[in-house]
Design a protein around this motif. Structure first.
Motif, PDB file in Angstrom:
ATOM      1  N   ALA A   1       7.856   7.678   9.278  1.00  0.00           N
ATOM      2  CA  ALA A   1       6.266   7.811   9.337  1.00  0.00           C
ATOM      3  C   ALA A   1       5.946   7.388  10.910  1.00  0.00           C
TER       4      ALA A   1
ATOM      5  N   PHE B   1       9.778   5.289   5.255  1.00  0.00           N
ATOM      6  CA  PHE B   1       9.634   5.426   3.714  1.00  0.00           C
ATOM      7  C   PHE B   1      10.843   6.346   3.200  1.00  0.00           C
TER       8      PHE B   1
ATOM      9  N   ALA C   1       0.813  -1.170  -0.015  1.00  0.00           N
ATOM     10  CA  ALA C   1      -0.008  -0.310  -0.058  1.00  0.00           C
ATOM     11  C   ALA C   1       0.793   1.218  -0.041  1.00  0.00           C
TER      12      ALA C   1
ATOM     13  N   THR D   1      11.614   9.420   5.051  1.00  0.00           N
ATOM     14  CA  THR D   1      10.632   9.822   5.652  1.00  0.00           C
ATOM     15  C   THR D   1      10.249   8.872   6.959  1.00  0.00           C
TER      16      THR D   1
ATOM     17  N   PRO E   1      -2.824  14.930  13.559  1.00  0.00           N
ATOM     18  CA  PRO E   1      -2.810  15.701  12.514  1.00  0.00           C
ATOM     19  C   PRO E   1      -2.624  15.003  11.248  1.00  0.00           C
ATOM     20  N   ASN E   2      -2.724  15.664  10.197  1.00  0.00           N
ATOM     21  CA  ASN E   2      -2.396  15.034   8.768  1.00  0.00           C
ATOM     22  C   ASN E   2      -1.043  14.714   8.688  1.00  0.00           C
ATOM     23  N   GLY E   3      -0.598  13.613   8.261  1.00  0.00           N
ATOM     24  CA  GLY E   3       0.687  12.785   8.256  1.00  0.00           C
ATOM     25  C   GLY E   3       1.230  12.644   9.494  1.00  0.00           C
ATOM     26  N   SER E   4       0.433  12.396  10.465  1.00  0.00           N
ATOM     27  CA  SER E   4       1.099  12.192  11.774  1.00  0.00           C
ATOM     28  C   SER E   4       1.279  10.547  11.751  1.00  0.00           C
ATOM     29  N   GLY E   5       0.943   9.769  10.896  1.00  0.00           N
ATOM     30  CA  GLY E   5       1.179   8.405  10.681  1.00  0.00           C
ATOM     31  C   GLY E   5       0.048   7.488  11.146  1.00  0.00           C
ATOM     32  N   LYS E   6      -1.097   8.087  11.023  1.00  0.00           N
ATOM     33  CA  LYS E   6      -2.426   7.147  11.448  1.00  0.00           C
ATOM     34  C   LYS E   6      -2.664   6.176  10.261  1.00  0.00           C
ATOM     35  N   SER E   7      -2.441   6.563   9.157  1.00  0.00           N
ATOM     36  CA  SER E   7      -2.986   5.433   7.995  1.00  0.00           C
ATOM     37  C   SER E   7      -1.756   4.512   8.014  1.00  0.00           C
ATOM     38  N   THR E   8      -0.737   4.951   8.303  1.00  0.00           N
ATOM     39  CA  THR E   8       0.477   3.838   8.149  1.00  0.00           C
ATOM     40  C   THR E   8       0.457   2.969   9.275  1.00  0.00           C
TER      41      THR E   8
HETATM   42  N1  ADP Z   1       3.889   5.167   0.537  1.00  0.00           N
HETATM   43  C1  ADP Z   1       4.452   6.056   1.350  1.00  0.00           C
HETATM   44  N2  ADP Z   1       5.508   6.458   0.518  1.00  0.00           N
HETATM   45  C2  ADP Z   1       6.215   7.425   1.273  1.00  0.00           C
HETATM   46  N3  ADP Z   1       5.919   8.362   2.164  1.00  0.00           N
HETATM   47  C3  ADP Z   1       4.744   7.687   2.877  1.00  0.00           C
HETATM   48  C4  ADP Z   1       3.810   6.719   2.411  1.00  0.00           C
HETATM   49  N4  ADP Z   1       2.990   6.625   3.166  1.00  0.00           N
HETATM   50  C5  ADP Z   1       2.888   7.543   3.975  1.00  0.00           C
HETATM   51  N5  ADP Z   1       4.065   8.213   3.852  1.00  0.00           N
HETATM   52  C6  ADP Z   1       4.299   9.359   4.796  1.00  0.00           C
HETATM   53  O1  ADP Z   1       4.438   8.849   6.110  1.00  0.00           O
HETATM   54  C7  ADP Z   1       3.642  10.075   6.986  1.00  0.00           C
HETATM   55  C8  ADP Z   1       2.583   9.530   7.591  1.00  0.00           C
HETATM   56  O2  ADP Z   1       1.814   9.495   6.747  1.00  0.00           O
HETATM   57  P1  ADP Z   1       0.257   8.726   6.983  1.00  0.00           P
HETATM   58  O3  ADP Z   1       0.345   7.444   7.671  1.00  0.00           O
HETATM   59  O4  ADP Z   1      -0.686   8.610   5.887  1.00  0.00           O
HETATM   60  O5  ADP Z   1      -0.421  10.086   7.992  1.00  0.00           O
HETATM   61  P2  ADP Z   1      -2.123  10.240   8.410  1.00  0.00           P
HETATM   62  O6  ADP Z   1      -2.759   9.246   7.755  1.00  0.00           O
HETATM   63  O7  ADP Z   1      -1.911  10.272   9.763  1.00  0.00           O
HETATM   64  O8  ADP Z   1      -2.482  11.430   7.604  1.00  0.00           O
HETATM   65  C9  ADP Z   1       3.655  11.156   6.075  1.00  0.00           C
HETATM   66  O9  ADP Z   1       4.744  11.943   6.260  1.00  0.00           O
HETATM   67  C10 ADP Z   1       3.700  10.772   4.833  1.00  0.00           C
HETATM   68  O10 ADP Z   1       4.035  11.609   3.794  1.00  0.00           O
END
Ligand code: ADP
Ligand code: MG
Lengths: 533, 298
Positions: free
Chosen positions: B19, B14, A533, B17, B38-45
């Motif tokens: 995460a 990544f 992903a 970066t 906040p956005n980019g804090s690592g929730k989705s990761t």
């Molecule tokens: N596949 C990826 N490749 C490179 N950087 C990523 C990838 N997925 C997430 N990131 C980076 O990891 C950090 C956390 O992202 P993410 O988990 O999506 O944050 P959130 O969901 O909290 O907004 C961000 O700086 C994002 O740019």
């Protein structure tokens, strides 16, 4: 008008930035194709006498004209570009199509255009930028090729005409694509329209060019932009005015495209999105069903296309018989198609080779959907269900393998029915089907390359297209360009049995199947162990 | 109570970066757990690691007692996931997608499916392309909420929903919690998490900075108040009122933040000072972080 085009220069710059590898690399590749193959041919046939005495005489044969278009004259120059006029015109047309679609429908499909559209970007600007860049690419490939040919010492008006042949086909396709991307509401839909147009243009000119001069069918060839490329007759009649046809089609396409653009919503096509069933049918029950269902358009379109292809090739078999049983002819054809047997056999084998490369393209496109769905986020959704990675990967590999197999069976059957109905010299139904199936191992290898790249290194997955293209060109031009044998051997098509007419050699085909299996397994193993992903 | 999710020391980079930088997360059975950041804090990761889609560089833990990377397929039998950015197959209708996802997950509760489609006012016959962001989200939500699984993982599920639909979503979530389901819900909006969640973990730059029950985090949910008064109190008076913090007085204008339970009192008191204008603002997440990590300028 100016507000409609607001921001167009910025978009053009953005498009160029995104394509700064794709466009120059394609242009260079095309120039190498035209100039390189002309140079090697001229080394073999340095003057008109050797050309005329050697091979040029047979190039008026309808079946060869069906493949490559008419030979413009019996000169060394005309012979030197005989194959690349048509092949290159087709590739230039594809380049024009790809560039326009990339910066219009694809952008809109993926929602990026909305982001831009809300800024200071006029309604026509994306189309204007895309058409401009595509035109620049097409002009560059044509003009540089013409200059390169002239630099080899070839006839200058003829070289200009060669450029005109490519340019007319390229510009017309840019114009047609400008409309297609407005009509279709998805990237894939636009591909269906664009490649459908090119396939139809090729089939029409194949039929028209092999019909008798003065017949209605022959005249219909003027409807096909690929027909124009041949009818410029570079290094012969040098009909430079054909360029006007290309220009007119470009202008007409842009005008129609803009008119449609004015009438439709952002994100939509001209045909309003239809609604569908509220409940899923049985096919949507597992990964294999899902992948199959998503390939429905491809399956239907290609089945129709190959049925038509079988009919066209089968009916052309009648004119092959016109050819005397001349050993020079068979030698030449053998070099073209690398086959053995009667002229009919060789012709069928050559055409099957062409078509199997196209079928491989369909397979590669499907195999690359594994990566496509990963990018779009759909793969993530599927993989968050109990669908294992292995099953998802397997489904995305199995469908292209199965579809290409099915398509080659369809082609063989249609050819085997139509051919014998036209001439008793045609290969039988069994021979046709067998010959068609014999091409499959090479097709599978190319699909496996796409699967392996997608499974292991998704970023490089689009290289599967480069592999396909190089394989095709090496197979087509390699023998006549006298490339070293290790290059020829690297192409899976080199190892196919010479059917119909020859004998089926089990070992090389099994080897190709083994290569397919190894690549698929390697891709699968890598896919199980990487981030998805 | 057992922990449905417990992971420790997750690291994920990544390229350059980073995460996730040593993230711990514990979600108990039967709770709605807010995953706030906040956005980019690592929730989705984090969520993708919990689903076994990404492999953590370092760190250990289990989801529903399983290793998410090695036992992903078995794990997925027991959860439903709604990604942050819902995409649908362009040529499938919403109804087809719901059925498809339901079947892939091994079954769907028909009655609940019907009810959810109705409550969310979802047109199931439109094709994926034709849906707005909010409607795409509804399709994914219906598919997830209607499946019979013990764990729901929802990544910013309400980002595209209008307030009415958001309320329906919250109600459905409560109903599922009462039925014993566990939910992990990520969000970057504090108020949303406040409404729906029993416990909250706050993530910032790939680490959990705070975790606990809503009562524990009550100190975070102060409302900022700004008023123009006919007779302003002195700074000392303002600071003495119950629940006020960060007070400031400038002529007829006063600023302060106030704990949620004292907001009513404050408004009443301000009323007695003759309110000309009054604005109340729940704190944004960024302000919370500012408040926590930097001393407020006087
Ligand atoms: N596949 C990826 N490749 C490179 N950087 C990523 C990838 N997925 C997430 N990131 C980076 O990891 C950090 C956390 O992202 P993410 O988990 O999506 O944050 P959130 O969901 O909290 O907004 C961000 O700086 C994002 O740019
Ligand atoms: Mg996110």
């Amino acid at each position: 008008m100016t507000t409609r085009l607001a921001g167009a220069p910025d978009l053009l710059r953005l498009a160029w930035r995104r394509d700064r590898i794709l466009v120059p690399a394609s242009v260079i590749g095309l120039v190498v194709l035209s100039v390189g193959s002309a140079q090697t041919t001229l080394e073999l046939y340095p003057d008109d006498e050797s050309a005329a005495a050697g091979l040029a005489g047979i190039l008026t044969n309808p079946s060869i004209i069906a493949m490559y278009g008419p030979l413009a004259s019996q000169t060394a120059d005309a012979l030197a570009v005989f194959k690349t006029v048509m092949m290159g015109a087709f590739l230039v047309a594809v380049l024009g199509f790809v560039v326009v679609r990339r910066h219009t429908r694809t952008e809109e499909d993926e929602g990026r255009l909305e982001l831009l559209g809300s800024g200071v970007v006029g309604r026509w600007s994306p189309l204007a930028a895309a058409v401009t860049l595509a035109t620049v690419a097409v002009v560059a490939a044509s003009a540089l090729s013409a200059a390169g040919l002239a630099a080899l010492g070839m006839d200058v008006p003829g070289s200009v005409a060669f450029g005109v042949a490519w340019l007319a086909a390229g510009l017309a396709t840019v114009g047609v694509t400008a409309v297609a991307v407005q009509l279709a509401s998805t990237t894939r839909g636009a591909a269906g329209l664009g490649f459908g147009f090119l396939a139809a243009a090729y089939a029409l000119r194949a039929l028209a060019d092999s019909a008798d001069d003065g017949s209605v069918l022959h005249a219909l060839g003027w409807l096909s932009p690929l027909g124009w490329a041949g009818r410029v007759e570079a290094y012969g009649a040098n009909r430079q005015w054909v360029l006007l046809l290309g220009l007119a089609t470009l202008v007409a396409g842009v005008v129609v495209g803009v008119a449609v653009l004015e009438r439709r919503d952002l994100g939509a096509g001209l045909i309003p999105a239809r609604t569908g069933p509220a409940r899923a049918g049985r096919i949507l029950s597992g990964p294999l069903g899902l992948v199959t269902r998503m390939a429905r358009g491809t399956i239907v379109g290609w089945t129709l296309g190959l049925t038509l292809g079988g009919v066209v090739v089968g009916s052309l078999l009648g004119s092959v018989a016109d050819l005397a049983d001349d050993p020079v002819v068979s030698d030449f054809l053998e070099q073209l198609g690398g086959s053995a047997g009667t002229v009919e056999d060789i012709f069928v084998s050559t055409e099957l080779g062409f078509i199997s490369a196209a079928v491989a393209a369909a397979g590669v496109a499907l195999a690359l959907r594994l990566v496509g769905s990963e990018r779009s986020g759909l793969g993530e959704v599927v993989l968050s269900t109990p669908t294992s990675r292995l099953r998802w990967y397997a489904a995305n590999v199995a469908v292209p393998l199965a579809l290409t197999t099915f398509l080659m069976v369809v082609l063989g059957v249609v050819l085997g029915v139509v051919g014998p109905a036209v001439t008793e010299l045609a290969p039988s139904l069994g021979e046709s089907v067998g010959a068609s199936l014999a091409k499959l191992p090479a097709v599978w290898v190319l699909i496996a390359v796409a699967a392996a790249l997608g499974g292991a290194v998704p970023r490089f997955a689009p290289f599967a297209w480069a592999v396909l293209l190089v394989t095709f060109l090496v197979g087509e031009l390699g023998p006549s360009m006298q490339l070293p044998s290790w290059i020829l051997d690297a192409s899976p098509f080199t190892h196919l049995s010479q059917l119909p007419g020859g004998t089926f050699e089990v070992v090389p085909s099994l080897a190709l199947v083994a290569v397919t299996a190894v690549l698929v397994v390697l891709g699968g193993v890598a896919y199980l162990h990487r981030d998805v992903a | 109570m057992t922990d449905v999710i417990s992971v420790f020391g997750l690291h994920k980079a990544f390229g350059n970066t980073v995460a996730l930088d040593g993230l711990d997360l514990t979600v108990r059975e039967g709770e709605v757990h807010g995953f706030l950041g906040p956005n980019g804090s690592g929730k989705s990761t984090t969520i993708r690691i919990l689903l076994g889609l990404l492999r953590a560089d370092r760190g250990t833990g289990t989801v529903l007692g399983r290793d998410p990377w090695r036992e992903a397929t078995e794990l997925h039998r027991s959860l439903a996931y709604v990604p942050g950015d819902v995409v649908l197959w362009p040529t499938l209708t919403g109804g087809e997608v719901i059925d498809l996802l339901g079947r892939l997950r091994g079954g769907i509760d028909e009655a609940r499916r019907r009810r959810l489609v109705q409550r969310f006012e979802l047109d199931e016959t439109k094709k994926g392309k034709a849906y707005s962001k909010g409607n795409r989200q509804k399709v994914a939500l219906v598919a997830a909420l209607a499946s019979d699984v013990p764990l729901l993982v929802l990544d910013e599920p309400t980002a595209g929903l209008d307030p009415l639909m958001e309320e329906i979503f919250q109600a459905e979530l409560m109903a599922l919690r009462d039925a014993g389901r566990t939910t992990l819900l990520s969000s970057h909006i504090l108020s949303e998490v406040e409404k729906a969640c029993d416990r909250v973990s706050i993530v910032r730059a790939g680490r959990i900075v705070d975790s606990g029950s809503l009562a524990d985090l009550r100190h975070l949910s102060r409302t900022r108040v700004h008023a123009l008064l006919r007779s302003a109190p002195t700074l000392a008076e303002l600071e003495a009122w119950p629940g006020t913090h960060d007070a400031r007085v400038d002529g007829a204008e006063v600023w302060c933040s106030v704990d949620a339970e004292h907001l009513g009192d404050l408004v009443a008191t301000l009323g007695s000072h003759g309110v000309e204008t009054l604005t109340c603002q729940p704190p944004t997440l960024e302000e919370l972080f500012l408040a926590r990590y930097q001393p407020q300028p006087a």
